[in-house]
Write an enzyme that holds these catalytic residues in place. Sequence first.
Site, mmCIF file in Angstrom:
data_model
loop_
_atom_site.group_PDB
_atom_site.id
_atom_site.type_symbol
_atom_site.label_atom_id
_atom_site.label_comp_id
_atom_site.label_asym_id
_atom_site.label_seq_id
_atom_site.Cartn_x
_atom_site.Cartn_y
_atom_site.Cartn_z
ATOM 1 N N GLU A 123 1.484 -0.666 -5.121
ATOM 2 C CA GLU A 123 0.569 0.428 -5.445
ATOM 3 C C GLU A 123 1.357 1.720 -5.587
ATOM 4 O O GLU A 123 1.887 2.247 -4.619
ATOM 5 C CB GLU A 123 -0.488 0.609 -4.353
ATOM 6 C CG GLU A 123 -1.483 1.717 -4.690
ATOM 7 C CD GLU A 123 -2.217 2.275 -3.477
ATOM 8 O OE1 GLU A 123 -3.343 2.783 -3.663
ATOM 9 O OE2 GLU A 123 -1.669 2.239 -2.374
ATOM 10 N N ASP A 183 0.822 -1.207 0.000
ATOM 11 C CA ASP A 183 0.000 0.000 0.000
ATOM 12 C C ASP A 183 0.859 1.261 0.000
ATOM 13 O O ASP A 183 1.879 1.342 0.691
ATOM 14 C CB ASP A 183 -0.884 -0.007 1.255
ATOM 15 C CG ASP A 183 -1.728 1.236 1.387
ATOM 16 O OD1 ASP A 183 -2.604 1.446 0.538
ATOM 17 O OD2 ASP A 183 -1.499 2.007 2.345
#
Length: 630
Positions: free
Chosen positions: A314, A241
């Site tokens: 990401e 993330d």
Amino acid sequence: MISHRLGAVLFVLLHIFGVSWSQPFPNYHVDFEDILKKNEGPKWWQTGAFYQIYPRSFKDSNGDGVGDLNGIADKLPYLKELGITATWLSPIFTSPMADFGYDIANFTEIAPIFGTMSDFENLMKVAKKLDINIILDFVPNHSSDECEWFRRSAAKDPEFKDFYVWHPGRVVNGVRHPPSNWISVFRGSAWEWHEGRQEYYLHQFVKKQPDLNYRSPKVREAMNNVLRFWLAKGVSGFRIDAVPHVFEIAPDAQSQYPDEPRNDWNNDPEDYGYLQHIYTVDQPETIDLVYSWRAVLDAFEYENGGEERILMAETYSPIDIVMKYYGNGTTEGAQLPFNFLLISELSNSSNAHDYESTVMKWLQNMPEGRTANWVLGNHDKPRVGSRLGKDRVDMLNMLTATLPGASVTYQGEELGMTNVWISWKDTVDPSACNTNPSIYEQFTRDPERTPFQWSKAQDAGFSNASKTWLPIALDYKQVNVEQERQRPLSHLNVFKQLWQLRKESKTLQLGNTKVKAVSDGVLAVLRSHQEDYALLTVLNLFDGVETVNLTQSFPGLPAQFKVLVITERSTAKVGDLVNSSSLQLHPKDSLILQSTSSYYSYATNGEVRLLPVLGVYLFLAQVVLYVSNR
């Protein structure tokens, strides 16, 4: 004598099909590498169908209005039905839920709202039985302020003192100010005063998410151990993330942080876009940190065996930076740095040239030997049907299923689920709650996070609670799994056809790729392989009837193709023969066409051409018989 005659015949045949021995072969590597590697199939992830589950919204098993692990385990057969290779679960770890799980209080515990470690282990057993890989969300940038690490760091415990980014601030005219002008992604200062420690801590997201300090070797090892813990539980990898945020610039010799310059186009000093984030995003150390995480996975695989574990990163960074995440000449990085170009660069008005440019931007920048991936949506972005149009859902699923590499589908996109309007009163996303009723809709992510639509029963079959954590879409009685299973050309059934085709087709798994805007409104993708049928995906993006000559964009195409996959908007039927030189497409129509015999590609004059293998073999067989009899 026979061999000489046969050789002469072969020479003539190759000239008939346009192969010139005097011409250079600039496409040699592209066209013939599969011959050299024909016994090496792709790794499990390289052509994988990845499916993101947002656990709060997938399936509630205990009636509290929130999805959970037992709900996921119960519905994993649905993913098998779809043809999914692996599912990525958004955070399921212990958290006060200030950012719905992305504020983690304990990185190796399951949040009670989702279940127990026993429930997770059961989920892993079910997934293994179904041959579905589990990918976990790895949230490295920050923890919760309720994490034991943060509490001990705030207390200046020697073991944890430098686990987070602390600073006493600047004192100007006797008044203490934050260390810099840095702004949080969720608005306002990225610095928060801690009364106990008497210092500011950095939080690039909400103030309950303090940033970890990766300049500390102890932090790096602690997070490496988090990876090892879940690898030992059997997961197949991690989605990382918010990777670009993990490092910020180091303080100068006076222990000060520089201010970031502002953007002239933004006049809201509380808004993240007010500043140019040159000191808090995409710092050079970030890439090496990702490489170090890959080394942890590779070491685990070396010690424990089994299939390759993967990293999915990401990052919405510039393309040149994203490509570095793959690795360099000596060090491996993330197998799949997420490709968000289909999200960030396409709009409802984008034409076929825009689509071609967007697809080729990734393919042309990707280092040799790496695997492409295609992401249409996620829990942070408006749904495909709302962003690009409900009438484009099938064609976009066709596009990602027939482009080379892996694809990532967000739960519900296979059904054509769309964004749900959420009132200010019902809004729970901190990104929106940190604003006000007049502007919250610009920032909220709640509309794409609403509960999954299983059936037309109460709460769309998601729950039997009196109230779900977010409202159910109004169209759930029409758009749901139960209803769409019954319609042969529903979004769901088209999606299932696509992934069945991808699993069966060597062309889609290993073949060459050409992407062309045939006209302003029509995009075509040609996939070809030496040992399988050529496949042609054709998309009419707009509302006009289009008649196109595909041979102008793809010289050497066969005169006819067979219709293989259609949608509800198609007038053609599966099995119809269509002419390459005059293909008619109705508004928002999309088709997958298959050559009428197997083809392989060869190079001539710098172009890839298609040679009809079966036809040549049959002809040669007749020639051999004739020569033998003579």
